[in-house]
Design an enzyme around this catalytic site. Structure first.
Site, PDB file in Angstrom:
ATOM      1  N   ASP A 183      -7.662   4.476   6.245  1.00  0.00           N
ATOM      2  CA  ASP A 183      -8.428   3.973   5.106  1.00  0.00           C
ATOM      3  C   ASP A 183      -9.350   5.085   4.622  1.00  0.00           C
ATOM      4  O   ASP A 183      -9.319   6.215   5.146  1.00  0.00           O
ATOM      5  CB  ASP A 183      -9.226   2.726   5.485  1.00  0.00           C
ATOM      6  CG  ASP A 183      -9.333   1.744   4.328  1.00  0.00           C
ATOM      7  OD1 ASP A 183      -9.870   2.138   3.264  1.00  0.00           O
ATOM      8  OD2 ASP A 183      -8.881   0.608   4.473  1.00  0.00           O
ATOM      9  N   HIS A 255      -7.038   3.885  -1.085  1.00  0.00           N
ATOM     10  CA  HIS A 255      -7.712   3.942   0.220  1.00  0.00           C
ATOM     11  C   HIS A 255      -7.293   5.199   0.991  1.00  0.00           C
ATOM     12  O   HIS A 255      -6.938   5.141   2.166  1.00  0.00           O
ATOM     13  CB  HIS A 255      -7.415   2.684   1.031  1.00  0.00           C
ATOM     14  CG  HIS A 255      -8.103   1.455   0.502  1.00  0.00           C
ATOM     15  ND1 HIS A 255      -9.466   1.279   0.580  1.00  0.00           N
ATOM     16  CD2 HIS A 255      -7.612   0.361  -0.141  1.00  0.00           C
ATOM     17  CE1 HIS A 255      -9.787   0.103   0.019  1.00  0.00           C
ATOM     18  NE2 HIS A 255      -8.689  -0.460  -0.430  1.00  0.00           N
ATOM     19  N   GLU A 318      -5.809  -2.430  -4.062  1.00  0.00           N
ATOM     20  CA  GLU A 318      -7.026  -1.836  -4.628  1.00  0.00           C
ATOM     21  C   GLU A 318      -6.872  -0.350  -4.944  1.00  0.00           C
ATOM     22  O   GLU A 318      -7.642   0.484  -4.483  1.00  0.00           O
ATOM     23  CB  GLU A 318      -8.199  -2.048  -3.654  1.00  0.00           C
ATOM     24  CG  GLU A 318      -8.508  -3.513  -3.398  1.00  0.00           C
ATOM     25  CD  GLU A 318      -9.620  -3.718  -2.390  1.00  0.00           C
ATOM     26  OE1 GLU A 318     -10.378  -4.693  -2.527  1.00  0.00           O
ATOM     27  OE2 GLU A 318      -9.731  -2.903  -1.443  1.00  0.00           O
TER      28      GLU A 318
END
Length: 748
Positions: A183, A255, A318
């Site tokens: 991440d 990410h 995202e």
């Protein structure tokens, strides 16, 4: 949703068993009670494949639980024996037969035998004096995917702690461990071809602390923390022995900051980059150029060698499109492949990765944003933003795992946020997890076959150590277990809660830190003829609830709760549970601030996001002001939608001001409104605008918005609060829908 019925034919049952269920979690599909009991003791023999893991696991577990070392017992009489058998022809995953002379645990395969052993171990742990009731169990799970996720990027957990986590899954018949390994805040898996991933990407200079709105940091370097490939192999083998599949997650295309800090050439811009110190979403992502795909394919080669799972999780969530919009290479790629836009480019990225993973004999699974621009041909979807992603996948013959945040995010609060440790937000108590139905009602029988199962996720932004991991998953893991097994029934929740309390005793013996939120006082605001009342409840005897209304601490001599407490003015109600004059719960405290709208009827044109919808529209007129540091219970969250609320005051009422509260935290995609307007009506149909304010006034108010006007009289008030819309470039989450958080629309 159809649930398997718990079939309980009471054959020769005793009075005790006619009144009590077994303290098993998840509860089996079918239980038959018989007369008698099996006495477990030091002379009991265990028969089975002595070389198998399952046999040795049972002996070791029994020794640990009861102190019985039965490894050398070898009775020939056939009495006082536990048989561990395999039978391929079995119609169920496993069956258990218990009579006075013997216990037989039979599995369809080794996994089934292991599940049966776990059930027997629970029977032993919850039986009195090692007397196990005579019965027959026939059992099998409803869902093939029964998962728990663990984020080790925001905060890292050792190999031994990860193994403990796997043990918890095994105890309660979960069979999938989703390991979130990369991440923005850290890269946690050794990749031999790219050593800088762990040399550079496994550490960060500091970490965000406190509530998400504080934006404060600890100033302490974090890391380097990562797992070597040998450690990965060790964990995978440990899970395999316990019939748990480990699904690794390698995040892409978003990410990616930790990876870009090590290899900046994989970005659209030159950098430099560093592992993120804040939580949230960041604009710098993998650039879809050939060298990026070569890098990711090489990484995946090593990942696939380490993890034998059918699915490889590639994230896909995202991913801001800001850099791609500004990148000449990306724009050229969009034109070259006739892609519609940057969302099409995301689909191109995912499909290219999927083709490579498929060439290695594996499949990809990703968060529901991989649906953007079109789903890759063989991909499975993990539906987290709600249930729509799972529905869309299933309707197009793609497999889906249901993990909606409103029910399955265990980083949310599980009790009153004022008495709980700091959490990410949301409110997901035990009963809400238990109420979840993984099969959406929108799907027909054929489409429902594409729902692989259910999973809960534990993100660790605010989870600093493993004791807190335990606290956040227990007891909610119990509810997930029963939902995944297919024996949860909402009308039986209280009975399930009783079993949970019995399993707390098991957790105590294992020194596991669990949340005792179900013991605490729960408060619910309900409308009444004079405004609102505050209804208190507890899982214990309600006569033990004591409360005060003057803000003082409740004692055993305080008022005993009998009926909902009227709230007609500003006050603070504190409550707690007492037993034999001893305080047994945390003290719950609730402030009330009343106005002319408190307790009135309210309707919303747009409904809040499922993750932030607790209490529904009534939350906006319940007299409780939202805590800016806690997004649980008292706020409604709207992603991309305006708040349009119509309040029925019941009769013509005089007022000269309407106010509401809102939040501003761009790091979490939460933006102030563009505008706010008030209009009034006497019939609820024809409205007259009386006041509007714009962005400048909202900014200066810092979240406490007030619209003042001359004295007005009306029966209906309509308040429109305009969402910021699409997040502009230069902000976290750019190109995504902004969140608007609102609470307590009042009038005076």
């Amino acid at each position: 949703m159809h649930r398997f019925l718990l079939i309980l034919p009471f054959l020769f049952s005793s009075l005790f068993f006619s009144q009590n269920k077994l303290n098993l979690i998840p509860y089996p599909q079918k239980v038959e009670y018989h007369k008698g009991e099996f006495s477990l003791n030091f002379d009991t023999a265990v028969k089975g494949d002595e070389k198998s893991f399952e046999y040795q696991f049972f002996l070791k577990s029994l020794n640990k639980i009861k102190g019985f070392d039965l490894s050398k017992n070898n009775q020939k009489s056939g009495t006082n024996v536990i048989f561990l058998n395999l039978k391929k022809e079995l119609n169920n995953e496993y069956e258990i037969q218990i009579v006075a002379d013997f216990i037989s645990v039979t599995g369809k395969d080794r996994s089934g035998l292991f599940q049966g052993i776990q059930t027997l171990l629970q029977l032993i742990q919850t039986s009195q004096n090692s007397k196990i009731p005579a019965l027959k169990i026939e059992d099998q799970p409803k869902f093939a995917w029964r998962g728990m996720h663990l984020d080790v990027c925001r905060h890292f957990f050792t190999v031994e702690e990860v193994k403990q986590y796997i043990d918890y899954l095994a105890m309660y018949k979960l069979n999938t461990f989703h390991w979130h390994l990369t991440d923005d805040q850290g890269w946690r898996i050794e990749i031999k071809k790219y050593p800088k991933l762990t040399q550079v990407g496994s550490k960060r200079k500091e970490s965000m602390i406190g509530a998400y709105v504080d934006d404060t940091f600890d100033g302490k370097p974090y890391g380097p923390y990562f797992y070597t490939q040998e450690q990965i192999k060790d964990v995978v083998k440990y899970a395999q022995d316990r019939h748990i599949t480990v699904v690794p997650e390698i995040e892409m295309p978003g990410h990616a900051l930790a990876a870009l800090s090590a290899y900046p050439e994989l970005a659209c811009t030159k950098g430099p980059f560093e592992s993120a110190t804040k939580w949230g979403v960041f604009d710098d992502v993998f650039c879809p150029k050939d060298e990026t795909f070569t890098f990711l394919e090489n990484v995946l080669d090593e990942v696939i060698q380490l993890f034998p799972s059918q699915y490889i999780h590639i994230g896909g969530d995202e991913c801001p499109k800001t850099r791609w919009k500004e990148c000449a290479h990306c724009q050229a790629l969009i034109k070259k492949h006739n892609l519609k836009d940057e969302h099409g480019l995301q689909s191109y990225f995912i499909q290219r990765i999927e083709k490579y993973v498929n060439s290695k004999g594996r499949k990809i699974i990703g968060w529901d944003e991989i649906l953007e621009g079109g789903l890759a041909p063989n991909a499975a979807v993990m539906s987290w933003t709600g249930i729509k992603g799972g529905i869309e996948a299933a309707k197009t013959n793609h497999f889906a795992v249901m993990t909606p945040g409103a029910y399955c995010y265990f980083d949310h609060y599980q009790g009153d946020p004022q008495t709980e440790p700091n959490a990410f937000g949301g409110f997901t108590p035990l009963d809400k997890v238990y109420s979840y139905n993984p099969i959406p009602v929108e799907l027909n029988a054929e489409q429902s076959k594409y729902i692989l199962g259910v999973q809960a996720n534990l993100w660790t932004e605010y989870i600093l150590d493993f004791k807190q991991v335990q606290y956040m998953i227990f007891p909610r893991l119990f509810a997930l277990s029963e939902v995944g097994w297919g024996t949860s029934k909402l009308e039986n929740y209280k009975e399930f809660e009783n079993r949970v309390v019995e399993h707390f005793k098991i957790l105590d013996k294992m020194n596991i830190n669990y949340a005792k939120s179900i013991y605490n006082i729960s408060g619910k605001v309900i409308p009444d003829s004079k405004g609102v009342s505050y209804e208190l409840s507890t899982s214990q005897n309600p006569s033990g609830i004591k409360f005060t209304t003057d803000g003082s601490e409740p004692t055993s001599s305080s008022s005993s709760y009998q009926n909902p407490i009227p709230v007609s003015k500003a006050m603070t109600i504190k409550s707690a549970y007492f037993e034999n004059d001893e305080l047994k719960s945390a003290v719950s405290s609730q402030n009330f601030s009343t106005s002319k709208t408190t307790g009135k009827k309210i309707a919303l044109e747009n409904q809040p996001s499922e993750n932030y919808s607790f209490g529904g529209a009534f939350t906006l007129v319940d007299g409780i002001i939202g805590n800016v540091k806690q997004l649980g219970k008292t706020w409604l969250g709207f992603q991309g939608n305006d708040v349009v609320a119509t309040i029925d005051l019941g009769e013509k009422t005089n007022f000269s001001e309407v106010y509401f509260n809102t939040l501003d935290n761009k790091g979490s995609w939460i933006h102030l409104a563009k505008s706010a307007a008030v209009s009034i009506s006497d019939d609820g149909k024809t409205f007259k605008a009386i006041k509007e304010i714009g962005k400048a006034d909202i900014l200066s108010a810092k979240g406490k918005i007030s619209l003042k006007f001359g004295s007005q009289q009306a029966k209906f008030i309509k308040v429109k609060i305009e969402n910021a819309g699409i997040i502009p470039a230069g902000n976290p989450g750019a190109d995504s829908k902004a969140w608007l958080f609102v609470d307590e629309i009042g009038a005076k």
